[in-house]
Design a protein around this motif. Sequence first.
Motif, short mmCIF file in Angstrom:
data_model
loop_
_atom_site.label_atom_id
_atom_site.label_comp_id
_atom_site.label_asym_id
_atom_site.label_seq_id
_atom_site.Cartn_x
_atom_site.Cartn_y
_atom_site.Cartn_z
N TYR A 181 0.54 13.04 6.90
CA TYR A 181 0.73 11.65 6.48
C TYR A 181 -0.59 11.03 6.02
O TYR A 181 -1.64 11.27 6.62
N SER A 182 -0.52 10.21 4.98
CA SER A 182 -1.64 9.37 4.57
C SER A 182 -1.09 7.99 4.21
O SER A 182 -0.10 7.89 3.48
N PRO A 183 -1.72 6.92 4.71
CA PRO A 183 -1.26 5.57 4.37
C PRO A 183 -1.68 5.14 2.97
O PRO A 183 -1.41 4.00 2.58
N SER A 184 -2.31 6.02 2.22
CA SER A 184 -2.81 5.69 0.89
C SER A 184 -2.79 6.94 0.02
O SER A 184 -2.85 8.06 0.51
N MET A 226 0.85 -1.17 0.00
CA MET A 226 0.00 0.00 0.00
C MET A 226 0.90 1.23 0.00
O MET A 226 1.70 1.41 0.92
N PRO A 227 0.80 2.06 -1.01
CA PRO A 227 1.70 3.22 -1.07
C PRO A 227 1.26 4.33 -0.12
O PRO A 227 0.15 4.84 -0.20
N GLU A 228 2.14 4.67 0.79
CA GLU A 228 1.86 5.78 1.68
C GLU A 228 2.36 7.06 1.03
O GLU A 228 3.12 7.03 0.06
N MET A 229 1.91 8.18 1.55
CA MET A 229 2.37 9.45 1.01
C MET A 229 2.29 10.53 2.08
O MET A 229 1.67 10.35 3.12
N HIS A 230 2.92 11.65 1.77
CA HIS A 230 2.85 12.84 2.60
C HIS A 230 2.27 13.97 1.76
O HIS A 230 2.45 13.98 0.54
N PHE A 231 1.59 14.88 2.41
CA PHE A 231 1.09 16.06 1.72
C PHE A 231 1.38 17.28 2.58
O PHE A 231 1.24 17.24 3.80
N ALA A 232 1.85 18.31 1.94
CA ALA A 232 2.23 19.54 2.65
C ALA A 232 1.10 20.56 2.52
O ALA A 232 0.55 20.75 1.44
N ILE A 233 0.79 21.18 3.66
CA ILE A 233 -0.26 22.19 3.68
C ILE A 233 0.27 23.48 4.30
O ILE A 233 1.30 23.48 4.97
N ARG A 234 -0.46 24.56 4.05
CA ARG A 234 -0.16 25.85 4.69
C ARG A 234 -1.43 26.29 5.39
O ARG A 234 -2.48 26.43 4.79
N TRP A 235 -1.31 26.49 6.71
CA TRP A 235 -2.43 26.93 7.53
C TRP A 235 -2.71 28.41 7.29
O TRP A 235 -1.85 29.13 6.76
N PRO A 236 -3.87 28.89 7.71
CA PRO A 236 -4.21 30.31 7.50
C PRO A 236 -3.21 31.30 8.09
O PRO A 236 -3.09 32.42 7.59
N ASP A 237 -2.49 30.91 9.13
CA ASP A 237 -1.49 31.82 9.72
C ASP A 237 -0.13 31.75 9.03
O ASP A 237 0.83 32.37 9.46
#
Length: 95
Positions: free
Chosen positions: A19-22, A1-12
């Motif tokens: 992290y996501s396992p899928s 199962m391919p895991e992945m990361h995703f980068a976000i920017r919060w309002p501040d």
Amino acid sequence: MPEMHFAIRWPDGTRETCYSPSLVIKDHLALGEAYPVADFLDRSRTALTIAGDRVRQKFGFDCPRAAGQIARLEAACRHFIDQPGALVSVESFQE
């Protein structure tokens, strides 16, 4: 199962890597998009729940990292949820 990361920017302006396992997160969040906080949380919660369910189906046990990521996002969103116009931006996906 391919895991992945995703980068976000919060309002501040704070950046966070999540992290996501899928790869299912990519079905719910789009690269370069900015979402109102409540919408971002709903989309993330849905995707991470699906991802966690996939882990359970494939391996027979829950994915504590997916559950932990949901809890982390819920806690962080509480700080911004009542701010009018507050957006969370999706900055990158790393498979």
